[in-house]
Enzyme design. Sequence first.
Site, PDB file in Angstrom:
ATOM      1  N   ASP A 118       0.919  -1.169  -0.023  1.00  0.00           N
ATOM      2  CA  ASP A 118      -0.004  -0.080  -0.033  1.00  0.00           C
ATOM      3  C   ASP A 118       0.916   1.188   0.050  1.00  0.00           C
ATOM      4  OD1 ASP A 118      -2.300   1.739   0.250  1.00  0.00           O
ATOM      5  OD2 ASP A 118      -1.976   1.886   2.220  1.00  0.00           O
ATOM      6  N   SER A 119       0.297   2.461  -0.094  1.00  0.00           N
ATOM      7  CA  SER A 119       1.113   3.692  -0.166  1.00  0.00           C
ATOM      8  C   SER A 119       1.356   3.907   1.364  1.00  0.00           C
ATOM      9  CB  SER A 119       0.115   4.747  -0.383  1.00  0.00           C
ATOM     10  OG  SER A 119      -1.010   4.790  -0.052  1.00  0.00           O
ATOM     11  N   CYS A 164      -4.639  -1.738  -1.465  1.00  0.00           N
ATOM     12  CA  CYS A 164      -4.721  -0.284  -1.826  1.00  0.00           C
ATOM     13  C   CYS A 164      -5.710  -0.344  -2.860  1.00  0.00           C
ATOM     14  CB  CYS A 164      -3.450   0.299  -2.237  1.00  0.00           C
ATOM     15  SG  CYS A 164      -3.687   2.164  -2.826  1.00  0.00           S
ATOM     16  N   GLU A 189      -2.690   9.738   8.219  1.00  0.00           N
ATOM     17  CA  GLU A 189      -0.972   9.471   8.253  1.00  0.00           C
ATOM     18  C   GLU A 189      -0.567  10.322   9.316  1.00  0.00           C
ATOM     19  OE1 GLU A 189       1.256   7.413   6.359  1.00  0.00           O
ATOM     20  OE2 GLU A 189      -0.339   6.337   5.728  1.00  0.00           O
ATOM     21  N   CYS A 196     -11.094   2.475   0.558  1.00  0.00           N
ATOM     22  CA  CYS A 196      -9.616   2.854   0.839  1.00  0.00           C
ATOM     23  C   CYS A 196      -9.319   2.527   2.096  1.00  0.00           C
ATOM     24  CB  CYS A 196      -9.609   4.404   1.070  1.00  0.00           C
ATOM     25  SG  CYS A 196      -7.971   5.040   1.564  1.00  0.00           S
ATOM     26  N   HIS A 201      -6.982   2.962   4.159  1.00  0.00           N
ATOM     27  CA  HIS A 201      -6.774   3.707   5.345  1.00  0.00           C
ATOM     28  C   HIS A 201      -7.976   3.987   6.069  1.00  0.00           C
ATOM     29  CE1 HIS A 201      -3.034   5.059   3.433  1.00  0.00           C
ATOM     30  NE2 HIS A 201      -2.611   5.490   4.410  1.00  0.00           N
TER      31      HIS A 201
END
Length: 262
Positions: free
Chosen positions: A10-11, A73, A152, A186, A188
């Site tokens: 994932d990012s 992701c 984040e 997503c 996240h």
Amino acid sequence: MNNGYIAVFDSGLGGLTCVKAIMNELPEENIVFLADNANLPYGDKSKEEIVDLSIENIAFLNGFSPKALIIACNTIDSNALEELKDRFDLPIIGVITPAAIKAVLISENRKIGIMATSATVTSGQYERCLKDLDDKLEIFSLACPKFTPLIEEGRFIGEDPLMIEAIKEKLDPLLEKKIDTLILGCTHYDLLMEHIHRMAPELKIVSSSRCVVSDLKAYLLENDEFNNDNEPKRLFYATDNKEGFEKTASYIIDDIKIEIPD
Ligand code: DGL
């Protein structure tokens, strides 16, 4: 039996919610994880950039000769899955199809909301997948570009007013459409699950991070590739900000140790 790694990409932190789900349901499996947080967010990038960055980073994970790769992701799944399947000779499992299937199974009023990144919403991949499953569905997609940077920064922890306000701004219009099911499109956003549940207790929430484990299990079962190693190895890499990433990541996975790839 296959003791190879399950690679997860994932990012950023979102991928760890997937890793956590895999660790809970398949505790014997070896896992290698990479977050390309140096280039985060992927959700604001073009398809070409997402393809190029994904190929570059997955090449690192491919060095571990994994037995399967989880694209943790939605942004990569919706913009680069075919290119990755062409490029890497690996079983590649994405997050969108299992989340769409779960949503279709549980929605009663057939009105489904999706929160995702701009790149995922623009791709139209969730709509295509959901409509293939049931063309009578009413689907409402909303891009939530503020979410990933706030997450984040660790603002999913506790009751951060900026995070709560950002969620309300996107959740209210979806609730006005009378959706009964919300896809967190997503990985996240899995970290916002409790906040959203508190704001809309009746809403059925589908986490793309968690649904993918059923596809992984089915793949391992079908190919007889479960691990039988009693001491599973877990490797975690991030492309930037080792200390900061490790600190926030420890709210997701206990005692996590992050390395930067060489
Ligand atoms: N976690 C990613 C997803 O599932 C993307 C977050 C980002 O980098 O924008 O879409």
